[in-house]
Design a protein around this motif. Sequence first.
Motif, short mmCIF file in Angstrom:
data_model
loop_
_atom_site.label_atom_id
_atom_site.label_comp_id
_atom_site.label_asym_id
_atom_site.label_seq_id
_atom_site.Cartn_x
_atom_site.Cartn_y
_atom_site.Cartn_z
N UNK A 3 1.08 -1.24 0.22
CA UNK A 3 -0.03 0.39 0.02
C UNK A 3 1.04 1.21 0.42
N UNK A 4 1.73 1.47 0.75
CA UNK A 4 2.69 2.93 1.08
C UNK A 4 3.97 2.69 0.63
N UNK A 5 4.74 1.42 0.89
CA UNK A 5 5.88 1.05 -0.22
C UNK A 5 7.45 1.17 1.10
N UNK A 6 6.73 1.42 2.27
CA UNK A 6 7.35 0.89 4.04
C UNK A 6 8.36 -0.25 3.32
N UNK B 126 2.21 -2.77 5.79
CA UNK B 126 3.03 -2.85 7.44
C UNK B 126 1.57 -2.69 8.29
N UNK B 127 2.52 -1.99 9.58
CA UNK B 127 1.55 -3.00 10.40
C UNK B 127 0.94 -1.42 10.91
N UNK B 128 0.81 0.41 10.04
CA UNK B 128 0.82 0.83 10.13
C UNK B 128 -0.34 1.14 8.97
N UNK B 129 -0.74 0.72 8.00
CA UNK B 129 -1.52 0.55 6.65
C UNK B 129 -2.46 -0.78 6.84
N UNK B 130 -1.94 -1.76 7.68
CA UNK B 130 -3.28 -2.96 8.53
C UNK B 130 -4.24 -2.23 9.91
N UNK B 131 -3.30 -1.24 10.53
CA UNK B 131 -4.70 -0.38 11.56
C UNK B 131 -5.83 0.09 10.57
N UNK B 132 -4.81 1.71 9.30
CA UNK B 132 -6.09 1.78 9.04
C UNK B 132 -6.82 1.10 8.15
N UNK B 133 -6.87 0.23 8.37
CA UNK B 133 -7.58 -0.94 6.97
C UNK B 133 -7.97 -1.90 7.44
N UNK B 134 -8.28 -2.20 8.67
CA UNK B 134 -8.78 -3.70 9.45
C UNK B 134 -9.89 -4.34 9.66
N UNK B 135 -10.90 -2.75 8.97
CA UNK B 135 -12.19 -2.94 9.03
C UNK B 135 -12.17 -3.78 7.49
N UNK B 136 -11.71 -2.56 6.80
CA UNK B 136 -11.30 -3.63 5.26
C UNK B 136 -11.30 -4.60 5.47
N UNK B 137 -10.63 -5.32 5.66
CA UNK B 137 -9.54 -6.34 6.12
C UNK B 137 -10.38 -7.40 6.39
#
Length: 69
Positions: free
Chosen positions: A24-27, A49-60
Amino acid sequence: MTSLPGDSDNGGSAKEPRPLVCARCGTQAQAPQPTWTCSVENGIRHYFCDACSRENLRAIEGRLDSAWW
């Protein structure tokens, strides 16, 4: 002994590990991170990454069958 697809059983030196890159973010991470999420989509692994995972938890979680929760 079992090899992964694309691995060689011919001996020689091992391939250098490629850094993980967030889809998602390229980290980048040099080694597997316990806080990252791995998703297999159409047979291809995607890491988040953990940041993108947290931000998109509902979609996941929304893509999971109810048996998972």
